[in-house]
Design an enzyme around this catalytic site. Sequence first.
Site, PDB file in Angstrom:
ATOM      1  N   ASP A   1      31.226  -2.216  43.518  1.00  0.00           N
ATOM      2  CA  ASP A   1      30.327  -1.429  42.628  1.00  0.00           C
ATOM      3  C   ASP A   1      31.080  -1.437  41.248  1.00  0.00           C
ATOM      4  O   ASP A   1      31.677  -0.199  41.001  1.00  0.00           O
ATOM      5  CB  ASP A   1      30.358  -0.324  43.415  1.00  0.00           C
ATOM      6  CG  ASP A   1      29.077   0.615  42.659  1.00  0.00           C
ATOM      7  OD1 ASP A   1      28.509   0.113  41.608  1.00  0.00           O
ATOM      8  OD2 ASP A   1      29.313   1.837  42.654  1.00  0.00           O
TER       9      ASP A   1
ATOM     10  N   PHE B   1      36.690  -0.579  43.189  1.00  0.00           N
ATOM     11  CA  PHE B   1      35.926   0.416  42.040  1.00  0.00           C
ATOM     12  C   PHE B   1      35.412   1.472  43.020  1.00  0.00           C
ATOM     13  O   PHE B   1      34.202   1.872  42.674  1.00  0.00           O
ATOM     14  CB  PHE B   1      34.797  -0.233  41.374  1.00  0.00           C
ATOM     15  CG  PHE B   1      35.071  -1.762  40.798  1.00  0.00           C
ATOM     16  CD1 PHE B   1      35.704  -1.985  39.481  1.00  0.00           C
ATOM     17  CD2 PHE B   1      34.764  -2.749  41.630  1.00  0.00           C
ATOM     18  CE1 PHE B   1      35.876  -3.159  39.141  1.00  0.00           C
ATOM     19  CE2 PHE B   1      34.910  -3.972  41.027  1.00  0.00           C
ATOM     20  CZ  PHE B   1      35.547  -4.206  39.714  1.00  0.00           C
TER      21      PHE B   1
ATOM     22  N   CYS C   1      25.393  -2.798  37.715  1.00  0.00           N
ATOM     23  CA  CYS C   1      24.409  -1.774  37.111  1.00  0.00           C
ATOM     24  C   CYS C   1      24.377  -1.971  35.805  1.00  0.00           C
ATOM     25  O   CYS C   1      23.898  -1.120  34.857  1.00  0.00           O
ATOM     26  CB  CYS C   1      25.127  -0.411  37.605  1.00  0.00           C
ATOM     27  SG  CYS C   1      26.709  -0.299  36.447  1.00  0.00           S
TER      28      CYS C   1
ATOM     29  N   ASP D   1      40.774   1.644  42.421  1.00  0.00           N
ATOM     30  CA  ASP D   1      40.518   2.148  41.222  1.00  0.00           C
ATOM     31  C   ASP D   1      41.415   1.988  39.938  1.00  0.00           C
ATOM     32  O   ASP D   1      42.616   2.300  40.677  1.00  0.00           O
ATOM     33  CB  ASP D   1      39.880   3.546  41.132  1.00  0.00           C
ATOM     34  CG  ASP D   1      38.849   3.631  40.145  1.00  0.00           C
ATOM     35  OD1 ASP D   1      37.362   3.411  40.521  1.00  0.00           O
ATOM     36  OD2 ASP D   1      38.891   3.733  38.866  1.00  0.00           O
TER      37      ASP D   1
ATOM     38  N   ARG E   1      25.601   3.864  50.352  1.00  0.00           N
ATOM     39  CA  ARG E   1      26.795   4.714  51.109  1.00  0.00           C
ATOM     40  C   ARG E   1      26.095   4.870  52.534  1.00  0.00           C
ATOM     41  O   ARG E   1      26.952   4.860  53.294  1.00  0.00           O
ATOM     42  CB  ARG E   1      27.090   5.856  50.433  1.00  0.00           C
ATOM     43  CG  ARG E   1      27.615   5.645  49.099  1.00  0.00           C
ATOM     44  CD  ARG E   1      28.350   7.013  48.447  1.00  0.00           C
ATOM     45  NE  ARG E   1      27.364   7.738  47.628  1.00  0.00           N
ATOM     46  CZ  ARG E   1      27.256   7.869  46.478  1.00  0.00           C
ATOM     47  NH1 ARG E   1      27.879   7.032  45.624  1.00  0.00           N
ATOM     48  NH2 ARG E   1      26.106   8.677  45.703  1.00  0.00           N
TER      49      ARG E   1
HETATM   50  N1  SAH Z   1      31.208   3.098  43.928  1.00  0.00           N
HETATM   51  C1  SAH Z   1      31.320   4.486  43.122  1.00  0.00           C
HETATM   52  C2  SAH Z   1      31.016   4.292  41.481  1.00  0.00           C
HETATM   53  C3  SAH Z   1      32.061   3.287  40.913  1.00  0.00           C
HETATM   54  S1  SAH Z   1      31.954   3.448  39.053  1.00  0.00           S
HETATM   55  C4  SAH Z   1      30.807   5.585  43.573  1.00  0.00           C
HETATM   56  O1  SAH Z   1      30.089   5.321  44.816  1.00  0.00           O
HETATM   57  O2  SAH Z   1      30.896   6.735  43.343  1.00  0.00           O
HETATM   58  C5  SAH Z   1      33.193   2.154  38.533  1.00  0.00           C
HETATM   59  C6  SAH Z   1      34.530   2.455  38.681  1.00  0.00           C
HETATM   60  O3  SAH Z   1      35.225   1.338  38.334  1.00  0.00           O
HETATM   61  C7  SAH Z   1      35.323   3.749  37.992  1.00  0.00           C
HETATM   62  O4  SAH Z   1      35.792   4.535  38.735  1.00  0.00           O
HETATM   63  C8  SAH Z   1      36.227   2.983  36.891  1.00  0.00           C
HETATM   64  O5  SAH Z   1      37.487   3.768  37.044  1.00  0.00           O
HETATM   65  C9  SAH Z   1      36.572   1.645  37.915  1.00  0.00           C
HETATM   66  N2  SAH Z   1      37.140   0.485  37.222  1.00  0.00           N
HETATM   67  C10 SAH Z   1      36.665   0.066  36.303  1.00  0.00           C
HETATM   68  N3  SAH Z   1      37.351  -1.101  35.850  1.00  0.00           N
HETATM   69  C11 SAH Z   1      38.446  -1.226  36.841  1.00  0.00           C
HETATM   70  C12 SAH Z   1      39.113  -2.370  37.211  1.00  0.00           C
HETATM   71  N4  SAH Z   1      39.013  -3.556  36.580  1.00  0.00           N
HETATM   72  N5  SAH Z   1      39.812  -2.228  38.277  1.00  0.00           N
HETATM   73  C13 SAH Z   1      39.657  -1.165  39.159  1.00  0.00           C
HETATM   74  N6  SAH Z   1      38.631  -0.288  38.764  1.00  0.00           N
HETATM   75  C14 SAH Z   1      38.177  -0.122  37.739  1.00  0.00           C
END
Ligand code: SAH
Length: 399
Positions: free
Chosen positions: A303, A231, A343, A253, A215
């Site tokens: 992510d 995401f 991850c 998201d 970040r």
């Molecule tokens: N980058 C974030 C963490 C991401 S976690 C940080 O730094 O805090 C992954 C996220 O992807 C979750 O919030 C989940 O709700 C979302 N997600 C899962 N599948 C998805 C999709 N197909 N499209 C959009 N978001 C999605």
Amino acid sequence: MITVQAASPRLVLKAGRDKSLRHRHPWIFSGAIERVEGSPASGDTVAVVAPDGAFLAWAAYCAESQIRARAWSFDAADTIDEGFLEKKLADSIARRERLMDKGDAMRLVHGESDGLPGLVSDRYGDTVVVQILSAGAERWRGFWGPALAGLTGARCVYERSDAEVRSLEGLPHRVGAMVGEAPKHARIVEDGLAYDVDVVGGQKTGFYLDQRDNRVLAAALAKDAEVLNAFCYTGGFSLSALRGGAKRVVSLDTSEEALSLARHNASINGLDASRAEWVPADVFAQLRKYRDQGRKFDLIVLDPPKFAPTEKHVPNAARAYKDINLWALKLLAPGGHLLTFSCSGAISPDLFQKIVAGAAADARSDVQIRRHLGAALDHPVSIHFPEGEYLKGLWLQAG
Ligand code: SAH
């Protein structure tokens, strides 16, 4: 040769199957076990011995999982009791505090890599969250709460043992306060940005501390940029990009709760709401839509959640990683940056790079790797446990 008294339950390994344990890898798979002596219950401490009876490890037995036991110690002189576990916890916390600012948001225990298989603990200010992910860690459940409160001075220790992997260990989901009472939100500050963390209803333990350093990188790359944060969860990379001076940050998201907390987090930092667009959308579909609209971005962050929770999910996960990377590369402006992550522990850094290279070839993109990225300092990887390197990323730049 050190032998172990016949009285303690023992796992006797098959001939030739002792190598990984001698190399201090902590997992003993069911296929490596010749016989179980005594009748250990799940969570009990057993001695693991070679066919000739030589001591290899003290381990927690699990009757249900293919990972039939996880090593607590490779030293026959150790006794696995609360004193032993307390020292492991204290060491784990002290190592971090020597290395990092004694900040208010930190992973305190990172499972196998900290010598505490199946135990994860994150600190968010006065609140410590615990995930118990193995039968062995479950056996000592009553110990973790008071011990963590004592070592950290936290007012609340909250259990989030609701990860899917618990079912592989034959354990039901369990959530709730172990010590004190959970606050509605735990306020943390990371890199000068405040976040309210929902430890009760959020994903995992509430926040993705592992992305801390990445970040910071996103903030540095965001000046005057059109940014796409796919995401976005509760706004991690989005807030960094806004603070870094992005022209516009589009965040995607599927979770409305996550987006609403992300908006809230942007507002508590006084960030300019007119530069932020929070879009409830599926990334797979939205990337294609942006492509159809001819949109371009100077910085894209991908992510996604863990597409491959276990080995058997790898082929489908590889297709999903390739898909989002392909479309993201097509949306990258000339000279633009892509920070792309996986991850999934089951996808090695090498395989991930191959998948992204395949996506770049299909997108006819000659991006360069600027740097390989990984998890922050409080997520170490034991040299004996390469599976611990679950978060891997690439910083790519378009020509
Ligand atoms: N980058 C974030 C963490 C991401 S976690 C940080 O730094 O805090 C992954 C996220 O992807 C979750 O919030 C989940 O709700 C979302 N997600 C899962 N599948 C998805 C999709 N197909 N499209 C959009 N978001 C999605």
